[in-house]
Design a protein around this motif. Sequence first.
Motif, mmCIF file in Angstrom:
data_model
loop_
_atom_site.group_PDB
_atom_site.id
_atom_site.type_symbol
_atom_site.label_atom_id
_atom_site.label_comp_id
_atom_site.label_asym_id
_atom_site.label_seq_id
_atom_site.Cartn_x
_atom_site.Cartn_y
_atom_site.Cartn_z
ATOM 1 N N GLY A 191 50.918 29.678 52.194
ATOM 2 C CA GLY A 191 50.479 28.840 53.294
ATOM 3 C C GLY A 191 49.749 29.604 54.382
ATOM 4 O O GLY A 191 49.613 30.828 54.338
ATOM 5 N N PRO A 192 49.268 28.874 55.408
ATOM 6 C CA PRO A 192 48.540 29.509 56.506
ATOM 7 C C PRO A 192 49.434 30.474 57.283
ATOM 8 O O PRO A 192 50.578 30.165 57.612
ATOM 9 N N ARG A 193 48.891 31.690 57.506
ATOM 10 C CA ARG A 193 49.566 32.757 58.225
ATOM 11 C C ARG A 193 50.892 33.145 57.557
ATOM 12 O O ARG A 193 51.802 33.660 58.202
ATOM 13 N N GLU A 194 50.955 32.935 56.283
ATOM 14 C CA GLU A 194 52.146 33.277 55.517
ATOM 15 C C GLU A 194 51.953 34.626 54.830
ATOM 16 O O GLU A 194 50.838 34.993 54.448
ATOM 17 N N VAL A 195 53.040 35.356 54.668
ATOM 18 C CA VAL A 195 53.041 36.639 53.986
ATOM 19 C C VAL A 195 53.873 36.518 52.712
ATOM 20 O O VAL A 195 54.998 35.999 52.750
ATOM 21 N N VAL A 196 53.321 36.997 51.595
ATOM 22 C CA VAL A 196 54.068 37.040 50.349
ATOM 23 C C VAL A 196 54.275 38.499 49.970
ATOM 24 O O VAL A 196 53.348 39.315 50.039
#
Length: 406
Positions: A191-196
């Motif tokens: 998602g937006p501004r998400e870190v994996v």
Amino acid sequence: MRTSTRRALAALTATTAALLLAPGLAAAKPVQFPVRGYVAAEVAAQLQTALPARFTPLVPQRVLDTRTAGGPVGPGGTTTLDLSARVPAGASAVVLNLTALTGAEGGFVTAYPAGTGRPQVSNLNAPAGSVRPNAVTVALGATRAVTLYNQAGNTHLVVDLAGYYKPATGSYYTATTPTRVLDTRQSAAVGPREVVAVATGVPAGATAVTLTVTGIGGAAGTYVTAYPGGSARPEASNLNLAPGQVAANLVTVPVGPGGRVDLFNLAGSTHLVVDVAGFYTPGGGSEFTPLAPFRVGDTRDAGSAALARDTTAYLPFYDFLPEGTTAVAFTLTGTAPTAGTYLTAAPTGAARPLASNLNLAPGETAANLAVVALNPYRELDIYNFAGSTHAIVDLAGFFGPATAQG
């Protein structure tokens, strides 16, 4: 082993192909990628002065942005990137992420050692009105500088430094068969501004990893940044995506604890696919010999043909790279595909991996840096999935056994 012998071996069965390490055996290779006649002489000339080097990874750092200083590079123009304050004396090559932001007219960008003649190669192809990145491994000029040439239009250039090569200092490279370590299509989009967080699977003690990051079907225009797992996110980017685009970029990045790499997605939701191509360790492996870039082959040349659907072409390096070469670094460009497709480069004779190096939309011209292991005979395969497409290979250097420099 010469071509006539290899053609005779083409009748070997898939069972014997599995015995790739046995002397005298090779897998069937029905199509040969064209190699230009000057290649052997070009490599021999450069090896008179080129030295094997090791790699020091850096947390990505921005070293050029013409949007904030200098203005766009005009058609046929150049800008020289002085890296003498960023890499130490004796450094022979750098790994960069180069992004082009084009205006009303698109074209290509070439990176080459400052102070030398511009080679007839390209590193990055960008259509009008696009934001296109590509990783670049390029030899440095005598003053530790790189020149960037813009072919057409007014183009802004953004460059992030990922590391450097220097003789007798740094980590060694181990190339692996491409291995898929993340595919969010099997779980959920980022998602937006998400870190994996990505578990790369590199061994303990690894300093950096090389991987192909592919973005698929983003809901909005975005960029993706790769950085060491658990650390602060740098002001840099690795992959730029238009809405709905499928595109890949090679990334070399330091690893965090446990070999982790973090991927940050700026906007919208997008799927990410990650394929590991190799890793760096201080304890042993291969060293890199950088070369001033030059064109090895082009299927548009007279007497050659585009890669057909579901076709594998083998590219022989045995006539011009030294014995013991383990992997090559090259820019792979696809042009004029008749259908949406992908290209995969892998060692000849090995099972084709579940991985890709370059994604192409119909009619598109795009490039991606590839670092690919060779088989023991110094060959690799280039596979085209769908339609037909022309392919171009520009060599940046090769990896080989460690030397006794220090």
